[in-house]
Motif scaffolding. Structure first.
Motif, PDB file in Angstrom:
ATOM      1  N   ASN A 160       0.609  -1.294   0.022  1.00 38.15           N
ATOM      2  CA  ASN A 160       0.514  -0.149   0.018  1.00 38.15           C
ATOM      3  C   ASN A 160       0.710   1.114   0.265  1.00 38.15           C
ATOM      4  O   ASN A 160       0.730   2.256  -0.513  1.00 38.15           O
ATOM      5  CB  ASN A 160      -1.083   0.406   1.254  1.00 38.15           C
ATOM      6  CG  ASN A 160      -2.320  -0.417   0.921  1.00 38.15           C
ATOM      7  OD1 ASN A 160      -2.678  -0.957  -0.147  1.00 38.15           O
ATOM      8  ND2 ASN A 160      -2.791  -1.082   2.292  1.00 38.15           N
ATOM      9  N   TYR A 164       0.247   4.003  -2.974  1.00 34.13           N
ATOM     10  CA  TYR A 164      -0.455   5.407  -2.523  1.00 34.13           C
ATOM     11  C   TYR A 164       0.145   6.211  -2.750  1.00 34.13           C
ATOM     12  O   TYR A 164       0.012   7.118  -1.804  1.00 34.13           O
ATOM     13  CB  TYR A 164      -0.743   4.887  -2.193  1.00 34.13           C
ATOM     14  CG  TYR A 164      -2.383   4.518  -2.015  1.00 34.13           C
ATOM     15  CD1 TYR A 164      -3.776   4.833  -2.931  1.00 34.13           C
ATOM     16  CD2 TYR A 164      -2.350   2.824  -1.242  1.00 34.13           C
ATOM     17  CE1 TYR A 164      -4.151   3.437  -3.273  1.00 34.13           C
ATOM     18  CE2 TYR A 164      -3.657   1.596  -2.071  1.00 34.13           C
ATOM     19  CZ  TYR A 164      -4.780   2.244  -2.581  1.00 34.13           C
ATOM     20  OH  TYR A 164      -4.967   1.362  -3.199  1.00 34.13           O
ATOM     21  N   SER A 217      -7.644   2.251  -7.104  1.00 31.62           N
ATOM     22  CA  SER A 217      -6.929   1.231  -5.908  1.00 31.62           C
ATOM     23  C   SER A 217      -7.117  -0.010  -6.995  1.00 31.62           C
ATOM     24  O   SER A 217      -6.641  -1.162  -7.101  1.00 31.62           O
ATOM     25  CB  SER A 217      -8.261   0.909  -4.857  1.00 31.62           C
ATOM     26  OG  SER A 217      -8.531  -0.072  -5.036  1.00 31.62           O
ATOM     27  N   THR A 223      -7.804  -4.906  -4.020  1.00 31.17           N
ATOM     28  CA  THR A 223      -8.992  -5.748  -4.105  1.00 31.17           C
ATOM     29  C   THR A 223      -9.808  -4.926  -3.035  1.00 31.17           C
ATOM     30  O   THR A 223     -11.211  -4.753  -2.663  1.00 31.17           O
ATOM     31  CB  THR A 223      -8.936  -7.024  -3.935  1.00 31.17           C
ATOM     32  OG1 THR A 223      -7.880  -7.020  -2.372  1.00 31.17           O
ATOM     33  CG2 THR A 223      -7.367  -7.566  -4.991  1.00 31.17           C
ATOM     34  N   LEU A 227      -6.112  -4.105   3.714  1.00 32.59           N
ATOM     35  CA  LEU A 227      -6.201  -3.396   5.388  1.00 32.59           C
ATOM     36  C   LEU A 227      -7.506  -4.852   5.891  1.00 32.59           C
ATOM     37  O   LEU A 227      -7.029  -4.538   7.467  1.00 32.59           O
ATOM     38  CB  LEU A 227      -6.565  -2.329   5.779  1.00 32.59           C
ATOM     39  CG  LEU A 227      -5.267  -1.338   4.677  1.00 32.59           C
ATOM     40  CD1 LEU A 227      -6.176  -0.346   5.256  1.00 32.59           C
ATOM     41  CD2 LEU A 227      -4.108  -1.409   5.648  1.00 32.59           C
TER      42      LEU A 227
HETATM   43  P1  ADP Z   1      -6.682  -1.536  -1.521  1.00 37.29           P
HETATM   44  O1  ADP Z   1      -6.263  -2.925  -2.133  1.00 37.29           O
HETATM   45  O2  ADP Z   1      -7.527  -1.248  -2.091  1.00 37.29           O
HETATM   46  O3  ADP Z   1      -4.598  -1.270  -1.989  1.00 37.29           O
HETATM   47  P2  ADP Z   1      -6.468  -1.780   1.464  1.00 37.29           P
HETATM   48  O4  ADP Z   1      -7.715  -2.939   1.926  1.00 37.29           O
HETATM   49  O5  ADP Z   1      -5.533  -2.888   1.885  1.00 37.29           O
HETATM   50  O6  ADP Z   1      -7.582  -2.388  -0.342  1.00 37.29           O
HETATM   51  O7  ADP Z   1      -6.956  -0.279   1.230  1.00 37.29           O
HETATM   52  C1  ADP Z   1      -8.000   0.139   1.282  1.00 37.29           C
HETATM   53  C2  ADP Z   1      -7.838   1.714   1.597  1.00 37.29           C
HETATM   54  O8  ADP Z   1      -7.156   2.043   1.634  1.00 37.29           O
HETATM   55  C3  ADP Z   1      -6.800   1.990   0.177  1.00 37.29           C
HETATM   56  O9  ADP Z   1      -8.110   1.955  -0.799  1.00 37.29           O
HETATM   57  C4  ADP Z   1      -6.820   3.359   0.344  1.00 37.29           C
HETATM   58  O10 ADP Z   1      -7.513   4.073   0.194  1.00 37.29           O
HETATM   59  C5  ADP Z   1      -6.598   3.082   1.182  1.00 37.29           C
HETATM   60  N1  ADP Z   1      -5.073   3.289   1.498  1.00 37.29           N
HETATM   61  C6  ADP Z   1      -4.487   2.165   2.512  1.00 37.29           C
HETATM   62  N2  ADP Z   1      -3.252   2.465   2.071  1.00 37.29           N
HETATM   63  C7  ADP Z   1      -3.077   3.897   2.439  1.00 37.29           C
HETATM   64  C8  ADP Z   1      -1.392   4.298   2.192  1.00 37.29           C
HETATM   65  N3  ADP Z   1      -0.542   3.782   2.693  1.00 37.29           N
HETATM   66  N4  ADP Z   1      -1.368   5.913   2.592  1.00 37.29           N
HETATM   67  C9  ADP Z   1      -3.057   6.430   1.379  1.00 37.29           C
HETATM   68  N5  ADP Z   1      -3.677   5.612   1.055  1.00 37.29           N
HETATM   69  C10 ADP Z   1      -4.264   4.293   1.897  1.00 37.29           C
END
Ligand code: ADP
Length: 274
Positions: A160, A164, A217, A223, A227
């Motif tokens: 992530n 991001y 994403s 997906t 998290l």
């Molecule tokens: P994804 O597969 O969309 O990355 P996650 O469950 O890992 O799904 O994360 C959920 C959402 O949290 C992401 O779609 C993003 O919007 C936000 N996010 C997660 N990590 C970060 C980060 N390090 N910086 C900014 N936004 C983040």
């Protein structure tokens, strides 16, 4: 409606009992709603790539006398197929971390190995964006738990951080031992200089399928389950995950996990009697 009717009937039994019953009904309904949402979300997420694959295969058939178009459509089919594979794999991972007891085959896990594995997993993506990755403080630290699950949790956070963040920024992973009342814990902090997360979104990002920007994403192969997996892994290990973030400045996700020595000491102080 229903809850109120029930509470009216049992009111004479005392307000405490009524409160418990109402809370129970509300909680049961909430769980049912979450389950329904999840099934609806999974269906939707599966339908999107399958629908695209179906359209693209039709396009390939129609374009059979145009080799360049066939190539182009086939390339897009490959992307959709990868998306589908990722989603199914993450669904399997999520169900595993929700259902298996990770501590059944818990062992001391070297923090430097976990970090190296997580960095390796993102090396290609980081390279194309010229993102520098740096790790520190990991020497001689061990956490107590399921190696595969811990690697998945840290890997998701680092992935992530890279996804991001804009090009030519830095992702740092810092480890340290912290004293805690129940025994020492290991803290693993993943810091990026990325887009950050608003306070409003911070409360929701650990939910399954919640994404701040679904289009972004999806573009990075996300997906929306990463998290949720992290949250389950740390919870079942007796740890926690916290997030600090400032929009357009960056984020720090911190894992707190039981230290291997401390976890073993705890087990020796309370030996199993049977
Ligand atoms: P994804 O597969 O969309 O990355 P996650 O469950 O890992 O799904 O994360 C959920 C959402 O949290 C992401 O779609 C993003 O919007 C936000 N996010 C997660 N990590 C970060 C980060 N390090 N910086 C900014 N936004 C983040």
């Amino acid at each position: 409606g229903e809850a109120l009717a029930v509470s009216a009937r049992v009111a004479p039994l005392g307000s405490r009992l009524v409160l418990l019953l109402v809370e129970d009904l509300t909680e049961a309904r909430r769980i049912e709603a979450v389950r329904r949402d999840f099934v609806a979300n999974v269906s939707h997420e599966l339908k999107t790539p399958v629908g695209a694959l179906s359209l693209l295969s039709e396009a390939v058939m129609d374009a059979s006398d145009d080799p360049e178009a066939v190539q182009r459509f086939a390339g897009r089919m490959q992307i959709e197929a990868t998306r589908l594979t990722n989603l199914v794999q993450e669904l399997i991972d999520l169900s595993r971390v929700q259902n298996d007891d990770p501590l059944e085959d818990a062992e001391p896990v070297r923090v430097d190995e976990l970090v190296a594995e997580a960095v390796d997993r993102c090396r290609h993506q980081a390279g194309t964006k010229q993102i520098t990755m740096a790790a520190g403080g990991t020497a001689d630290l061990h956490v107590w738990g399921n190696r595969g699950q811990l690697a998945a949790a840290l890997g998701n956070l680092v992935e992530n951080a890279v996804n991001y963040s804009p090009a030519r920024t830095r992702v740092g992973i810092a480890a340290r031992r912290v004293n805690a009342p129940g025994g020492d814990m290991i803290e693993l902090a993943v810091t990026d200089q990325g887009i950050g997360i608003s306070d409003k979104d911070k409360e929701r990002i650990f939910e399954r399928f919640y994404r701040v920007d679904p289009a972004r994403s999806r573009q990075t192969g996300g997906t929306g389950l990463g998290l949720a997996i992290v949250k389950h892994v740390v919870a079942s290990h007796g740890g926690e995950v916290t997030v600090w973030s400032a929009e357009n400045q960056g984020s720090t996700f911190t894992l707190r996990l039981p230290e291997a020595g401390a976890a073993r000491d705890r087990a020796q102080q309370h030996p199993d009697l049977d």
